[in-house]
Write a protein that holds these residues in place. Structure first.
Motif, PDB file in Angstrom:
ATOM      1  N   TYR A 463      -0.126   1.598 -13.624  1.00 21.96           N
ATOM      2  CA  TYR A 463      -0.078   3.108 -12.768  1.00 21.96           C
ATOM      3  C   TYR A 463      -0.036   2.018 -11.812  1.00 21.96           C
ATOM      4  O   TYR A 463       0.063   1.036 -11.632  1.00 21.96           O
ATOM      5  CB  TYR A 463      -1.349   3.320 -13.204  1.00 21.96           C
ATOM      6  CG  TYR A 463      -2.675   2.105 -12.961  1.00 21.96           C
ATOM      7  CD1 TYR A 463      -3.668   1.926 -12.448  1.00 21.96           C
ATOM      8  CD2 TYR A 463      -2.691   1.738 -14.789  1.00 21.96           C
ATOM      9  CE1 TYR A 463      -4.398   0.909 -12.623  1.00 21.96           C
ATOM     10  CE2 TYR A 463      -4.164   0.732 -14.871  1.00 21.96           C
ATOM     11  CZ  TYR A 463      -4.630   0.634 -13.794  1.00 21.96           C
ATOM     12  OH  TYR A 463      -5.644  -0.174 -13.915  1.00 21.96           O
ATOM     13  N   ALA A 464      -0.563   2.361 -10.251  1.00 23.67           N
ATOM     14  CA  ALA A 464      -0.288   1.690  -8.980  1.00 23.67           C
ATOM     15  C   ALA A 464      -1.046   2.894  -7.980  1.00 23.67           C
ATOM     16  O   ALA A 464      -1.091   3.825  -8.425  1.00 23.67           O
ATOM     17  CB  ALA A 464       0.946   1.038  -8.294  1.00 23.67           C
ATOM     18  N   GLN A 465      -1.838   2.569  -7.241  1.00 34.07           N
ATOM     19  CA  GLN A 465      -2.772   3.204  -5.937  1.00 34.07           C
ATOM     20  C   GLN A 465      -1.965   2.483  -5.155  1.00 34.07           C
ATOM     21  O   GLN A 465      -2.904   1.206  -4.354  1.00 34.07           O
ATOM     22  CB  GLN A 465      -4.061   3.272  -6.352  1.00 34.07           C
ATOM     23  CG  GLN A 465      -4.636   3.919  -5.208  1.00 34.07           C
ATOM     24  CD  GLN A 465      -6.237   4.660  -5.751  1.00 34.07           C
ATOM     25  OE1 GLN A 465      -5.822   5.209  -6.356  1.00 34.07           O
ATOM     26  NE2 GLN A 465      -7.150   4.316  -4.811  1.00 34.07           N
ATOM     27  N   ALA A 466      -1.396   2.769  -3.796  1.00 34.10           N
ATOM     28  CA  ALA A 466      -2.047   2.331  -2.675  1.00 34.10           C
ATOM     29  C   ALA A 466      -2.643   2.603  -1.738  1.00 34.10           C
ATOM     30  O   ALA A 466      -2.653   4.183  -1.570  1.00 34.10           O
ATOM     31  CB  ALA A 466       0.137   1.855  -2.112  1.00 34.10           C
ATOM     32  N   GLU A 467      -3.168   2.009  -0.509  1.00 35.00           N
ATOM     33  CA  GLU A 467      -3.893   3.196   0.373  1.00 35.00           C
ATOM     34  C   GLU A 467      -3.714   1.939   1.570  1.00 35.00           C
ATOM     35  O   GLU A 467      -3.169   0.713   1.985  1.00 35.00           O
ATOM     36  CB  GLU A 467      -5.151   2.812   0.223  1.00 35.00           C
ATOM     37  CG  GLU A 467      -5.849   1.505   0.312  1.00 35.00           C
ATOM     38  CD  GLU A 467      -7.196   1.515  -0.579  1.00 35.00           C
ATOM     39  OE1 GLU A 467      -8.138   1.385   0.221  1.00 35.00           O
ATOM     40  OE2 GLU A 467      -7.702   2.183  -1.922  1.00 35.00           O
ATOM     41  N   MET A 468      -3.771   2.368   2.814  1.00 33.91           N
ATOM     42  CA  MET A 468      -3.435   2.296   4.347  1.00 33.91           C
ATOM     43  C   MET A 468      -4.309   2.879   5.571  1.00 33.91           C
ATOM     44  O   MET A 468      -4.303   4.305   4.713  1.00 33.91           O
ATOM     45  CB  MET A 468      -2.339   2.088   4.607  1.00 33.91           C
ATOM     46  CG  MET A 468      -1.316   3.727   4.274  1.00 33.91           C
ATOM     47  SD  MET A 468       1.009   2.843   5.004  1.00 33.91           S
ATOM     48  CE  MET A 468       0.642   2.210   6.702  1.00 33.91           C
ATOM     49  N   SER A 469      -4.101   2.424   6.651  1.00 32.76           N
ATOM     50  CA  SER A 469      -4.250   3.299   7.425  1.00 32.76           C
ATOM     51  C   SER A 469      -3.261   3.139   8.568  1.00 32.76           C
ATOM     52  O   SER A 469      -3.676   2.512   9.794  1.00 32.76           O
ATOM     53  CB  SER A 469      -6.191   2.233   7.734  1.00 32.76           C
ATOM     54  OG  SER A 469      -7.041   2.285   6.940  1.00 32.76           O
ATOM     55  N   PRO A 470      -3.219   4.543   8.860  1.00 28.83           N
ATOM     56  CA  PRO A 470      -1.444   4.902   9.129  1.00 28.83           C
ATOM     57  C   PRO A 470      -2.093   4.886  10.822  1.00 28.83           C
ATOM     58  O   PRO A 470      -1.707   4.176  11.756  1.00 28.83           O
ATOM     59  CB  PRO A 470      -1.167   5.584   9.270  1.00 28.83           C
ATOM     60  CG  PRO A 470      -2.343   6.588   8.548  1.00 28.83           C
ATOM     61  CD  PRO A 470      -2.961   5.525   7.922  1.00 28.83           C
ATOM     62  N   ILE A 471      -3.448   5.553  11.843  1.00 31.87           N
ATOM     63  CA  ILE A 471      -3.545   5.150  12.595  1.00 31.87           C
ATOM     64  C   ILE A 471      -5.755   5.008  12.151  1.00 31.87           C
ATOM     65  O   ILE A 471      -6.056   5.263  10.989  1.00 31.87           O
ATOM     66  CB  ILE A 471      -4.200   7.155  13.185  1.00 31.87           C
ATOM     67  CG1 ILE A 471      -4.109   7.238  12.050  1.00 31.87           C
ATOM     68  CG2 ILE A 471      -2.872   6.997  13.994  1.00 31.87           C
ATOM     69  CD1 ILE A 471      -4.297   8.949  13.613  1.00 31.87           C
ATOM     70  N   GLU A 472      -6.249   4.369  13.525  1.00 29.25           N
ATOM     71  CA  GLU A 472      -7.819   4.174  13.500  1.00 29.25           C
ATOM     72  C   GLU A 472      -8.292   5.667  12.570  1.00 29.25           C
ATOM     73  O   GLU A 472      -7.672   6.971  13.552  1.00 29.25           O
ATOM     74  CB  GLU A 472      -7.858   3.975  15.225  1.00 29.25           C
ATOM     75  CG  GLU A 472      -9.243   3.224  14.514  1.00 29.25           C
ATOM     76  CD  GLU A 472     -10.584   2.558  16.225  1.00 29.25           C
ATOM     77  OE1 GLU A 472     -10.544   2.173  15.901  1.00 29.25           O
ATOM     78  OE2 GLU A 472      -9.484   3.095  16.651  1.00 29.25           O
ATOM     79  N   HIS A 473      -9.657   5.313  12.253  1.00 28.18           N
ATOM     80  CA  HIS A 473     -10.586   5.903  11.364  1.00 28.18           C
ATOM     81  C   HIS A 473      -9.892   7.346  10.325  1.00 28.18           C
ATOM     82  O   HIS A 473     -10.399   7.372   9.680  1.00 28.18           O
ATOM     83  CB  HIS A 473     -11.348   7.431  12.119  1.00 28.18           C
ATOM     84  CG  HIS A 473     -11.503   6.251  13.579  1.00 28.18           C
ATOM     85  ND1 HIS A 473     -12.820   5.590  13.682  1.00 28.18           N
ATOM     86  CD2 HIS A 473     -11.580   6.505  14.890  1.00 28.18           C
ATOM     87  CE1 HIS A 473     -12.906   5.135  14.634  1.00 28.18           C
ATOM     88  NE2 HIS A 473     -11.949   5.898  15.694  1.00 28.18           N
ATOM     89  N   MET A 474      -7.945   6.626  10.067  1.00 30.81           N
ATOM     90  CA  MET A 474      -7.621   7.557   8.666  1.00 30.81           C
ATOM     91  C   MET A 474      -6.982   6.146   7.991  1.00 30.81           C
ATOM     92  O   MET A 474      -6.693   5.634   7.943  1.00 30.81           O
ATOM     93  CB  MET A 474      -6.353   8.036   9.586  1.00 30.81           C
ATOM     94  CG  MET A 474      -5.978   8.600   8.014  1.00 30.81           C
ATOM     95  SD  MET A 474      -4.372   9.616   8.663  1.00 30.81           S
ATOM     96  CE  MET A 474      -4.708  11.104   9.569  1.00 30.81           C
ATOM     97  N   LYS A 475      -7.838   6.834   6.479  1.00 31.67           N
ATOM     98  CA  LYS A 475      -6.755   6.544   5.041  1.00 31.67           C
ATOM     99  C   LYS A 475      -6.192   7.203   4.803  1.00 31.67           C
ATOM    100  O   LYS A 475      -6.474   8.151   3.861  1.00 31.67           O
ATOM    101  CB  LYS A 475      -7.887   5.543   4.361  1.00 31.67           C
ATOM    102  CG  LYS A 475      -7.091   4.958   3.152  1.00 31.67           C
ATOM    103  CD  LYS A 475      -8.663   3.844   2.576  1.00 31.67           C
ATOM    104  CE  LYS A 475      -8.979   3.159   2.979  1.00 31.67           C
ATOM    105  NZ  LYS A 475     -10.077   2.017   2.846  1.00 31.67           N
ATOM    106  N   VAL A 476      -4.544   7.101   3.817  1.00 33.57           N
ATOM    107  CA  VAL A 476      -3.787   7.124   3.510  1.00 33.57           C
ATOM    108  C   VAL A 476      -4.078   6.836   2.249  1.00 33.57           C
ATOM    109  O   VAL A 476      -3.714   5.593   1.666  1.00 33.57           O
ATOM    110  CB  VAL A 476      -2.661   7.453   3.829  1.00 33.57           C
ATOM    111  CG1 VAL A 476      -1.380   8.493   2.969  1.00 33.57           C
ATOM    112  CG2 VAL A 476      -2.801   8.964   5.282  1.00 33.57           C
TER     113      VAL A 476
END
Length: 759
Positions: A463-476
């Motif tokens: 399994y793998a899980q990736a996360e990032m904040s493309p813009i301020e205040h948002m997390k994908v």
């Protein structure tokens, strides 16, 4: 002259060094007595944070009169600084905290507001104050959860699903499933040591992208207590008016790099409100944490459960409504022996890389002379039944790595796991004697074998899980998991036997994705959304026991969900809400046959949709109001049984409304007193797939009163204050209606004492 000048400089430097004030101490959770890392200590312009062991050291050129201590999720405090020795600071958790730290949503520590899922935490304080004698008394406080009390810690579960007995829920201890996947048991939580729990995290909806199959309706992670920083010991005893007695104990402490905690309980029930309902249980947990260095920790845990209970079963309509809860069963029983070992090595390579390696072992056996297997015959004084044993051993590993990137707050978690579990199942037929009053009085073993097989289960996953904040205040967040389950089935019986399935190798596999995002509007307000997939292959017993030709398929679920949270009244309260729709294909349901037995079938298509809410509000420090619940609709979309079409009908055993509300009062003028009143509501639901008859549901009132002073504590709990007549489950078939009576009014009285070193 030069010598005098040098001496003058040295004396000035010495005076400066003497004037430098050094303050040292440790910060501890007031509830668990565990060290708190990352706590901020502030003094004038200087500050520091506690390390992994809760220690801090603060230097100030002038005398330190007071310090400010703060940590997310805890009540901040300003206090005078100790002028001598080491300070020990206790922080109290906030009762209305919103941004608590969780670990189950992403297999890693994160704030609740960063997780795009419906997740709830049962805090240490809730566990401590509820004084639950069985887990449903605490889990039913979670919105969207209905854990059904089947007596003596026996249970089944309903989370975004109707009341049922299928493998749609994953139960874990510190992130490791307590049973092997493929050998589910709806009574699995008997194997939990309630005396060793720190917190409980409940994920509602599919969590298969991280945890694999069975995590469909939800996943429940039981997080065990860690060793206390200071030496601590506790002993507790309680009893009820229905013959229940229980004793708990724990001892814990940390010496240098090694911390140890040992805890458990022994419970015993005699002469309850239902005949033939005695039980006993011993549960023990040993956990050690060894801090090899500042970057490496080695944690080991051992759990043991030895349990046996009488089995009672349901009653018919006449006996239920006359409140005649007699049991016609006099010899049926269930015994559970569970042993688990876990060893985890964690290493922080640097600030961006972290690896954990876990090895685990399980040994489990469930033996039964089950009431539900006893069937009447044409002879009114005879019946048939069985004695069975289901056992397995597990050898498993889980390796996980976490990496932070310097771009857009990106993070990646990836892991692999393997679980090899040889399992056996044996059942032999018994002749059952029945008297003229309908009691099953005894049985005679026979040499007729119903089931005798050996099966090897191999569960592998990555399994793998990736996360990032493309813009301020948002997390994908995006996650993907691949699971493969291999069954190697070896039948020791002929094709004509009750379990006559031929030897075979079978496997089920699936890719389960998840995509989610959160958006933080600030001021403790935010939204989340996610799409996730869950899957549930048939268990080994569903697939082969009592089967001539295996036909069951894996069930698949597509879940669509949005939700949000916000605090109000200057952070005195918070609300979180979730709306979901989950579409199931090939959902496995249990169909009641005319003789009272059950058969597993794929139900075609189902739909589960609803809203869940949770509200906590403390208008003043002494009062806390909490309410949570769900409104849900569970429908058959396409379902055929024996030529009858049930598409468009509501699924049976599916209450539309479930709520749990509680008011806690801790009067400031009576220090140490706590009182609480709780209302549990379960709405009406259909008894059968044909929707021919409804059960009206029930309402329960519970009350709790406790007092603590120093290390001493005492309490009185009352469940079902009004002594209402109710059933925890009701179903209907051609065989008749069956009601499982809920407990009568029950009082529990207990005392406890905690011995704790001051420094």
């Amino acid at each position: 002259m030069l010598r005098i000048f040098i001496l003058f400089l040295l004396s000035v430097y010495g005076m400066s060094a003497v004037a430098q004030t050094q303050l040292q101490g440790r910060v501890i959770d007031a509830q668990t007595r565990e060290a708190l890392p990352g706590v901020t200590i502030q003094c004038k312009a200087n500050g520091c944070t506690t390390d992994a062991q809760g220690k801090f050291s603060l230097s100030e050129p002038h005398r330190i009169d007071s310090i400010q201590v703060s940590y997310i999720g805890y009540t901040a405090k300003r206090m005078p600084a100790a002028q001598k020795g080491e300070m020990v600071i206790y922080l109290e958790p906030l009762s209305t905290r919103l941004n608590e730290v969780i670990v189950s949503a992403g297999r890693d520590k994160q704030f609740r507001t960063e997780a795009p899922i419906a997740i709830s935490t049962i805090s240490t304080q809730q566990i401590k104050e509820t004084k639950a004698t069985s887990l449903e008394q605490i889990l039913n406080k979670v919105s969207g959860v209905y854990m059904v009390d089947l007596g003596n810690e026996q249970h089944t579960m309903a989370i975004r699903q109707p009341i049922g007995y299928r493998s749609l829920f994953l139960y874990m201890e510190d992130g490791i499933p307590i049973r092997t996947t493929g050998d589910f048991n709806h009574n699995a939580l008997i194997e939990i040591n309630m005396a060793a729990l720190k917190t409980i995290e409940v994920i509602r909806g599919p969590a298969s992208s991280l945890y694999g199959s069975e995590a469909v309706g939800g996943a429940v992670n039981f997080i065990t207590l860690s060793p206390t920083l200071l030496p601590t010991a506790k002993v507790q005893a309680e009893m009820s008016n229905w013959g229940y007695k229980r004793t708990d104990f724990s001892v814990s402490g940390t010496k240098g790099k090694l911390g140890v905690i040992l805890g458990g309980y022994y419970a015993n029930q005699r002469n309850g409100y239902i005949e033939h309902s005695d039980f006993h249980k011993l549960a023990l947990t040993l956990k050690t944490e060894y801090k090899i260095n500042d970057h490496t920790t080695w944690t080991n845990g051992i759990s043991l459960v030895d349990y046996k209970t009488d089995q009672t079963g349901g009653v018919d309509s006449t006996n239920f409504f006359s409140k005649n809860y007699k049991s016609f069963h006099t010899f049926s029983y269930r015994l559970v022996k569970a042993f688990r070992v876990r060893s985890t090595l964690e290493h922080q390579w640097n600030e961006n890389n972290f690896t954990s390696f876990t090895a685990f072992y399980r040994h489990n056996e469930i033996g039964q002379n089950p009431f539900y297997a006893i069937k009447t015959t044409n002879d009114p004084l005879k019946a048939r039944g069985e004695i069975n044993s289901d056992a397995f051993q597990s050898y498993g590993v889980l390796v996980q790595h976490k990496k932070h990137f310097g771009w857009k707050h990106a993070k990646l978690i990836a892991g692999v796991s393997a679980d090899y579990s040889p399992a056996t199942y044996y059942a032999n037929y018994i002749d059952v004697d029945r008297d003229a009053a309908g009691y099953f009085t005894g049985f005679t073993p026979t040499d007729s074998v119903l089931t005798d097989y050996h099966a090897t289960l191999l569960n592998t996953a990555l399994y793998a899980q990736a996360e990032m904040s493309p813009i301020e205040h948002m997390k994908v967040i995006a996650a993907l998991r691949y699971d493969r389950m291999d069954y190697n089935f070896d039948n020791n019986l002929s094709p004509s036997a009750f379990t006559g399935s031929p030897d075979e190798r079978n496997y089920f596999h699936a890719w389960t994705p998840k995509l989610g995002l959160t958006y933080d509007f600030g001021h403790d307000r935010g939204l989340y959304a996610n799409y996730s997939v869950g899957f549930a292959p048939p268990n080994i017993s569903e697939l082969y026991r009592g089967v001539k030709v295996p036909t069951l398929k894996s069930a698949t679920y597509n879940n669509y969900e949005i939700g949000g949270w916000f605090s109000f009244a200057k952070e005195k309260g918070y609300i979180d809400v979730s709306l979901y729709r989950m579409d199931g294909t090939n959902e496995i349901v249990s169909v009641r046959l005319p003789d009272g037995s059950s058969e597993n079938q794929n139900a075609g298509k189902t739909r589960h949709s609803g809203v869940e809410w949770n509200l906590r509000y403390a208008p003043v420090p002494s009062i806390l109001f909490r309410t949570g619940g769900t409104y849900a609709i569970h429908d058959f979309i396409t379902y055929e049984d024996k030529g009858k079409q049930f598409g468009g009908n509501r699924m049976n055993g599916a209450p539309a409304v479930i709520t749990n509300t509680e008011i806690t009062w801790k009067p400031a003028f009576l220090k140490g007193i706590r009182t609480a009143v709780e209302w549990q509501h379960v709405g009406k639901y259909f008894m059968d797939p044909a929707n021919t008859e409804e059960y009206s549901g029930y309402d329960l009132l519970n009350a709790r009163v406790g007092y603590s002073i120093g290390g001493f504590e005492c309490w009185v709990n009352c469940r079902n204050i009004a002594d209402v007549m109710y059933a925890v489950t009701v179903d209907k078939s051609a065989f008749g209606k069956s009601y499982r009576p809920g407990p009568n009014r029950t009082f529990n009285v207990g005392v406890a004492y905690t011995f704790s070193a001051k420094k």
